[in-house]
Design an enzyme around this catalytic site. Sequence first.
Site, PDB file in Angstrom:
ATOM      1  N   LYS A   1      55.565  65.702 -31.353  1.00  0.00           N
ATOM      2  CA  LYS A   1      55.019  64.450 -31.872  1.00  0.00           C
ATOM      3  C   LYS A   1      54.917  64.529 -33.394  1.00  0.00           C
ATOM      4  O   LYS A   1      54.591  65.590 -33.935  1.00  0.00           O
ATOM      5  CB  LYS A   1      53.639  64.245 -31.243  1.00  0.00           C
TER       6      LYS A   1
ATOM      7  N   SER B   1      49.548  57.213 -27.334  1.00  0.00           N
ATOM      8  CA  SER B   1      50.353  57.154 -28.523  1.00  0.00           C
ATOM      9  C   SER B   1      51.525  58.135 -28.552  1.00  0.00           C
ATOM     10  O   SER B   1      52.403  57.990 -29.403  1.00  0.00           O
ATOM     11  CB  SER B   1      49.472  57.397 -29.754  1.00  0.00           C
TER      12      SER B   1
ATOM     13  N   SER C   1      46.389  59.727 -25.001  1.00  0.00           N
ATOM     14  CA  SER C   1      47.724  59.624 -25.597  1.00  0.00           C
ATOM     15  C   SER C   1      48.803  60.516 -25.007  1.00  0.00           C
ATOM     16  O   SER C   1      49.979  60.295 -25.268  1.00  0.00           O
ATOM     17  CB  SER C   1      47.646  59.871 -27.097  1.00  0.00           C
TER      18      SER C   1
HETATM   19  N1  GLN Z   1      44.829  54.663 -26.786  1.00  0.00           N
HETATM   20  C1  GLN Z   1      43.737  55.400 -27.334  1.00  0.00           C
HETATM   21  C2  GLN Z   1      43.447  54.897 -28.724  1.00  0.00           C
HETATM   22  O1  GLN Z   1      44.066  54.006 -29.146  1.00  0.00           O
HETATM   23  C3  GLN Z   1      44.023  56.874 -27.305  1.00  0.00           C
HETATM   24  C4  GLN Z   1      44.823  57.389 -28.436  1.00  0.00           C
HETATM   25  C5  GLN Z   1      45.021  58.875 -28.445  1.00  0.00           C
HETATM   26  O2  GLN Z   1      44.732  59.565 -27.476  1.00  0.00           O
HETATM   27  N2  GLN Z   1      45.479  59.389 -29.579  1.00  0.00           N
HETATM   28  O3  GLN Z   1      42.606  55.376 -29.399  1.00  0.00           O
END
Ligand code: GLN
Length: 475
Positions: free
Chosen positions: A75, A150, A174
Amino acid sequence: MLLDKSIQKLSDLIKRKEISSVQLVEEAYARIETLNPRLNVFTTLRKKEEVLREAQEADTRDPVTPLHGLPYAIKDAYATQDIRTTASSNVLKDFVPPYDSTVYKKLKKAGAILLGKTNMDAWGHGATTENTDFGPTKNPWDLTRVAGGSSGGSAVAVAVRFVAFAMGEDTGGSIRNPAAWTNTTGLKVTYGRVSRYGAAAYASSFDTMGPLGKTVEDCACVLEHIAGIDPYDGSSSPEPVKQYQKILDVSLQKKVIAIPKELFEKGIDPEIRQMILQTKKVFENLGITIQETSMPLLDYALPVYYFIGPSETSSNLARYDGIRYGQNRDHFTPETIRRIMIGTYALSAGYYDAFYKKAQRVRTMLIQEYERVFRACDAILMPVTPTSPSKIGELMNDPLQNILADMYTTSQNPVGVPSLAIPCGFTSSKLPIGMQLIGKKFSEDLLFAIGHQYQVATSWHKTLPPIFTTKKEGV
Ligand code: GLN
């Protein structure tokens, strides 16, 4: 297709010199050239010649780990020396770090070969990989839909076999959310199990670094090589790292999985509900007892997460002031600006007690709620997402609806417990469904054993997305 094989199988073939790392890299790039223009997985794809040189070099050495010579993706939140690292934000669009994140350093040492940096919601802010300055990553099960986020780029890289495995980051879902929406397996580790050093910080007390793979067994193998205490991360744990792969077949007789009844009552797509509840039979055949439980406080997970997360991110992102490195803060996306503002508000003198402090109190109550349930069970079964992947664009202008995608994945990070997301079926329109198994802190070994034995008994995870058959693949 070699990259459809498990890490163990690929590693055995490499050891016996029946295949080479060069061959795997050639296969990966051929597939990337054909499919990536439709999927948009990478923010930075490394030059093929450069990667081939590393693969050639790996082929001259005797493998010391099963990851030796295997192509993988990471990532774009992880710092990689001499390779651009953007967190998918224009703020860092030209940033080339002078140092390596610990996870990247460990994977290099294990002999794995990095192909590129994957697309993500900028700074980890999102659940769809649309909040990125590099354009959305598409879902290979339906190109009009999002990949999840994400860590969407990493999940798709695994789903279409560009790589043997990929690294993600999970602050509130994410890794698990894109795993569920792409039919891949992903692990959110116990807080502190894997070093966070060198990874772009979203919410430092929630952030965890973990693998995405084709199978539970592959994730277990990767975790063995990235976990452990790190002098550069004061929150990393001295808890010994187990040889997870060797204990996947332990007996599960008398183990208990609890299902919180509230999660299946409202807000969930009936098809997803049904597929998750159907897994009970498979678990019972493995000797596991399924019990219903009640976790009423889970209703507060989203508000706790969306006050503490933005508070921490408003503090973490303050360093991007454009003075030392990076572009100035005008380059943040509206979603990130919204989070910085909510966080700054929640932390401000007049509102601190009402929002931030209260959220921390409820966080403690959530920790106690998990502790209470874990006194009577070994793991908790939950859905990963309440719905199937949304259409591209659908949630971008509806931030509240977007947040609901996180309803099942935000309680575990404030509590610190591990969670393994596993494919468990498809909807009638052939979109993947995932479940998650949540364990006590540092019980990754047990989650792997349950998940692995589930995958031996089922074949959902083996189904490949239609993108392989709709157009000629070319490899
Ligand atoms: N969807 C969640 C957020 O927007 C989780 C994001 C993540 O785990 N980095 O914060």
